[in-house]
Design an enzyme around this catalytic site. Structure first.
Site, PDB file in Angstrom:
ATOM      1  CE  LYS A  13       2.711  -0.098  -0.411  1.00 19.26           C
ATOM      2  NZ  LYS A  13       3.032   1.340  -0.277  1.00 19.26           N
ATOM      3  NE  ARG A  88      -2.896   0.287   3.552  1.00 19.04           N
ATOM      4  CZ  ARG A  88      -2.542   0.724   2.341  1.00 19.04           C
ATOM      5  NH1 ARG A  88      -2.613  -0.064   1.284  1.00 19.04           N
ATOM      6  NH2 ARG A  88      -2.127   1.931   2.186  1.00 19.04           N
ATOM      7  NE  ARG A 127       0.977   7.665  -6.738  1.00 22.65           N
ATOM      8  CZ  ARG A 127       0.899   6.857  -5.692  1.00 22.65           C
ATOM      9  NH1 ARG A 127       1.452   5.665  -5.729  1.00 22.65           N
ATOM     10  NH2 ARG A 127       0.281   7.260  -4.605  1.00 22.65           N
ATOM     11  NE  ARG A 160      -3.248   6.722  -5.502  1.00 19.60           N
ATOM     12  CZ  ARG A 160      -2.610   5.765  -4.822  1.00 19.60           C
ATOM     13  NH1 ARG A 160      -1.864   4.886  -5.478  1.00 19.60           N
ATOM     14  NH2 ARG A 160      -2.700   5.649  -3.518  1.00 19.60           N
ATOM     15  NE  ARG A 171      -1.981   7.674   0.548  1.00 22.36           N
ATOM     16  CZ  ARG A 171      -1.330   7.913  -0.584  1.00 22.36           C
ATOM     17  NH1 ARG A 171      -1.309   9.140  -1.094  1.00 22.36           N
ATOM     18  NH2 ARG A 171      -0.714   6.941  -1.212  1.00 22.36           N
TER      19      ARG A 171
HETATM   20  P1  AP5 Z   1       4.426   3.675  -6.287  1.00 21.46           P
HETATM   21  O1  AP5 Z   1       5.101   2.462  -6.814  1.00 21.46           O
HETATM   22  O2  AP5 Z   1       3.112   4.072  -6.865  1.00 21.46           O
HETATM   23  O3  AP5 Z   1       4.348   3.593  -4.673  1.00 21.46           O
HETATM   24  P2  AP5 Z   1       3.443   2.716  -3.725  1.00 21.46           P
HETATM   25  O4  AP5 Z   1       4.310   2.232  -2.601  1.00 21.46           O
HETATM   26  O5  AP5 Z   1       2.701   1.685  -4.500  1.00 21.46           O
HETATM   27  O6  AP5 Z   1       2.522   3.850  -3.165  1.00 21.46           O
HETATM   28  P3  AP5 Z   1       0.959   3.966  -2.922  1.00 21.46           P
HETATM   29  O7  AP5 Z   1       0.716   5.413  -2.643  1.00 21.46           O
HETATM   30  O8  AP5 Z   1       0.174   3.344  -4.046  1.00 21.46           O
HETATM   31  O9  AP5 Z   1       0.777   3.142  -1.635  1.00 21.46           O
HETATM   32  P4  AP5 Z   1      -0.363   3.228  -0.668  1.00 21.46           P
HETATM   33  O10 AP5 Z   1      -0.101   1.992   0.113  1.00 21.46           O
HETATM   34  O11 AP5 Z   1      -0.486   4.466   0.094  1.00 21.46           O
HETATM   35  O12 AP5 Z   1      -1.667   3.228  -1.613  1.00 21.46           O
HETATM   36  P5  AP5 Z   1      -2.686   2.096  -2.036  1.00 21.46           P
HETATM   37  O13 AP5 Z   1      -3.030   2.311  -3.456  1.00 21.46           O
HETATM   38  O14 AP5 Z   1      -2.229   0.749  -1.596  1.00 21.46           O
HETATM   39  O15 AP5 Z   1       5.457   4.894  -6.425  1.00 21.46           O
HETATM   40  C1  AP5 Z   1       5.111   6.211  -6.063  1.00 21.46           C
HETATM   41  C2  AP5 Z   1       5.727   7.199  -7.078  1.00 21.46           C
HETATM   42  O16 AP5 Z   1       7.142   7.115  -6.984  1.00 21.46           O
HETATM   43  C3  AP5 Z   1       5.381   6.902  -8.542  1.00 21.46           C
HETATM   44  O17 AP5 Z   1       5.227   8.120  -9.209  1.00 21.46           O
HETATM   45  C4  AP5 Z   1       6.606   6.159  -9.082  1.00 21.46           C
HETATM   46  O18 AP5 Z   1       6.797   6.409 -10.457  1.00 21.46           O
HETATM   47  C5  AP5 Z   1       7.715   6.764  -8.248  1.00 21.46           C
HETATM   48  N1  AP5 Z   1       8.768   5.796  -7.938  1.00 21.46           N
HETATM   49  C6  AP5 Z   1       8.634   4.498  -7.538  1.00 21.46           C
HETATM   50  N2  AP5 Z   1       9.826   3.948  -7.308  1.00 21.46           N
HETATM   51  C7  AP5 Z   1      10.745   4.916  -7.564  1.00 21.46           C
HETATM   52  C8  AP5 Z   1      12.162   4.962  -7.487  1.00 21.46           C
HETATM   53  N3  AP5 Z   1      12.897   3.909  -7.095  1.00 21.46           N
HETATM   54  N4  AP5 Z   1      12.770   6.141  -7.784  1.00 21.46           N
HETATM   55  C9  AP5 Z   1      12.056   7.232  -8.172  1.00 21.46           C
HETATM   56  N5  AP5 Z   1      10.714   7.235  -8.269  1.00 21.46           N
HETATM   57  C10 AP5 Z   1      10.065   6.095  -7.951  1.00 21.46           C
HETATM   58  O19 AP5 Z   1      -3.945   2.445  -1.118  1.00 21.46           O
HETATM   59  C11 AP5 Z   1      -4.698   3.619  -1.320  1.00 21.46           C
HETATM   60  C12 AP5 Z   1      -5.832   3.677  -0.300  1.00 21.46           C
HETATM   61  O20 AP5 Z   1      -6.690   2.526  -0.451  1.00 21.46           O
HETATM   62  C13 AP5 Z   1      -5.411   3.647   1.175  1.00 21.46           C
HETATM   63  O21 AP5 Z   1      -5.044   4.916   1.646  1.00 21.46           O
HETATM   64  C14 AP5 Z   1      -6.700   3.112   1.814  1.00 21.46           C
HETATM   65  O22 AP5 Z   1      -7.678   4.104   1.901  1.00 21.46           O
HETATM   66  C15 AP5 Z   1      -7.184   2.071   0.793  1.00 21.46           C
HETATM   67  N6  AP5 Z   1      -6.622   0.743   1.068  1.00 21.46           N
HETATM   68  C16 AP5 Z   1      -5.798   0.029   0.240  1.00 21.46           C
HETATM   69  N7  AP5 Z   1      -5.466  -1.141   0.813  1.00 21.46           N
HETATM   70  C17 AP5 Z   1      -6.080  -1.167   2.016  1.00 21.46           C
HETATM   71  C18 AP5 Z   1      -6.079  -2.102   3.085  1.00 21.46           C
HETATM   72  N8  AP5 Z   1      -5.381  -3.237   3.010  1.00 21.46           N
HETATM   73  N9  AP5 Z   1      -6.802  -1.786   4.185  1.00 21.46           N
HETATM   74  C19 AP5 Z   1      -7.506  -0.650   4.270  1.00 21.46           C
HETATM   75  N10 AP5 Z   1      -7.543   0.284   3.298  1.00 21.46           N
HETATM   76  C20 AP5 Z   1      -6.814   0.025   2.184  1.00 21.46           C
END
Ligand code: AP5
Length: 215
Positions: A13, A88, A127, A160, A171
């Site tokens: 994402k 989410r 990552r 991270r 997660r």
């Molecule tokens: P990346 O693009 O970083 O993936 P992502 O879907 O953004 O993954 P996240 O882990 O950031 O999502 P998340 O929803 O768990 O975390 P968030 O930060 O929102 O890609 C991942 C890896 O793959 C990278 O290394 C990239 O280079 C590689 N990649 C990407 N596309 C590729 C491809 N096509 N081919 C090969 N490699 C590829 O949230 C973190 C924490 O914050 C949560 O756990 C929670 O505690 C809190 N939080 C955030 N939002 C909320 C909310 N709305 N409510 C409650 N808590 C929240």
């Protein structure tokens, strides 16, 4: 264009939202990035959120809803945005619907990033993220030109805390329980679109554009 990205951890994402931001000037609103910035700056929000995030748990709905409402009121989000990581939970989705209606706006597309779990684990464990701008890399799939340093701002890359195996497992569980109902909520509406999020970054981007530009 007002978009919502929903998908499992590591689904790509953030990577795709950043491409849309760079190429189509649609601002990315990533709730995870907002929280990580608060932690880095040691604000009250950051101190409260830190433990939940490190354990792979969600931050309380009321906190997240207030953050997103405030962010959506800023002028740069008026024409469009990509909400990355919000909503989410079902209460977040309901609160967002109310906010958007109150602001007399409309979500154009909710994109459901679909990807197999074994691929997610490989993506998350490799990552690396840049300390200054949050630019995203992968040791194998998207390595930086110079090991350990961001191509764009040359700041150090880090892993991270929630990309450790126990936190990744938690997660994934949280996603199944809390976030899949959000997809059910949107599936009943015409804005929903599934995206095959496997394959190379540019391949996924082309598929994303097809979904986003569809009338
Ligand atoms: P990346 O693009 O970083 O993936 P992502 O879907 O953004 O993954 P996240 O882990 O950031 O999502 P998340 O929803 O768990 O975390 P968030 O930060 O929102 O890609 C991942 C890896 O793959 C990278 O290394 C990239 O280079 C590689 N990649 C990407 N596309 C590729 C491809 N096509 N081919 C090969 N490699 C590829 O949230 C973190 C924490 O914050 C949560 O756990 C929670 O505690 C809190 N939080 C955030 N939002 C909320 C909310 N709305 N409510 C409650 N808590 C929240």
């Amino acid at each position: 264009m007002k978009l919502i990205f929903v998908g499992p951890p590591g689904g790509g994402k953030g990577t795709q939202a950043r491409l849309l931001q760079a190429r189509r000037a649609i601002p990315q609103i990533a709730t995870g990035d907002i929280l990580r910035e608060a932690i880095a700056q040691d604000t009250a929000l950051g101190r409260d959120a830190r433990r939940s995030m490190e354990a792979g748990e969600l931050v309380p709905d009321a906190v997240m809803i207030a953050i997103v409402e405030e962010r959506l009121r800023r002028p740069d989000a008026y024409e469009g945005f990509v909400l990355d990581g919000f909503p989410r939970t079902l209460p977040q989705a309901e609160a967002l619907e109310e906010t958007v209606n109150r602001m007399q706006r409309r979500i154009d597309r909710v994109v459901d990033f679909q990807i197999r779990e074994e691929i997610l684990i490989r993506r998350l464990s490799g990552r690396r993220v840049c300390q200054v701008g949050g630019h995203i890399y992968h040791l194998e799939y998207q390595p930086p030109r110079e090991a350990g340093l961001c191509d764009i701002d040359h700041s150090p890359l880090y892993q991270r805390d929630d990309d450790r195996p126990e936190a990744i497992r938690r997660r994934m569980e949280v996603y199944q329980v809390e976030t899949l109902p959000v997809l059910d909520f949107y599936q009943a509406r015409s804005v929903y679109a599934a995206l095959d999020a496997e394959g190379e970054v540019e391949e996924v981007y082309d598929r994303l554009l097809a979904v986003v530009d569809r009338r």
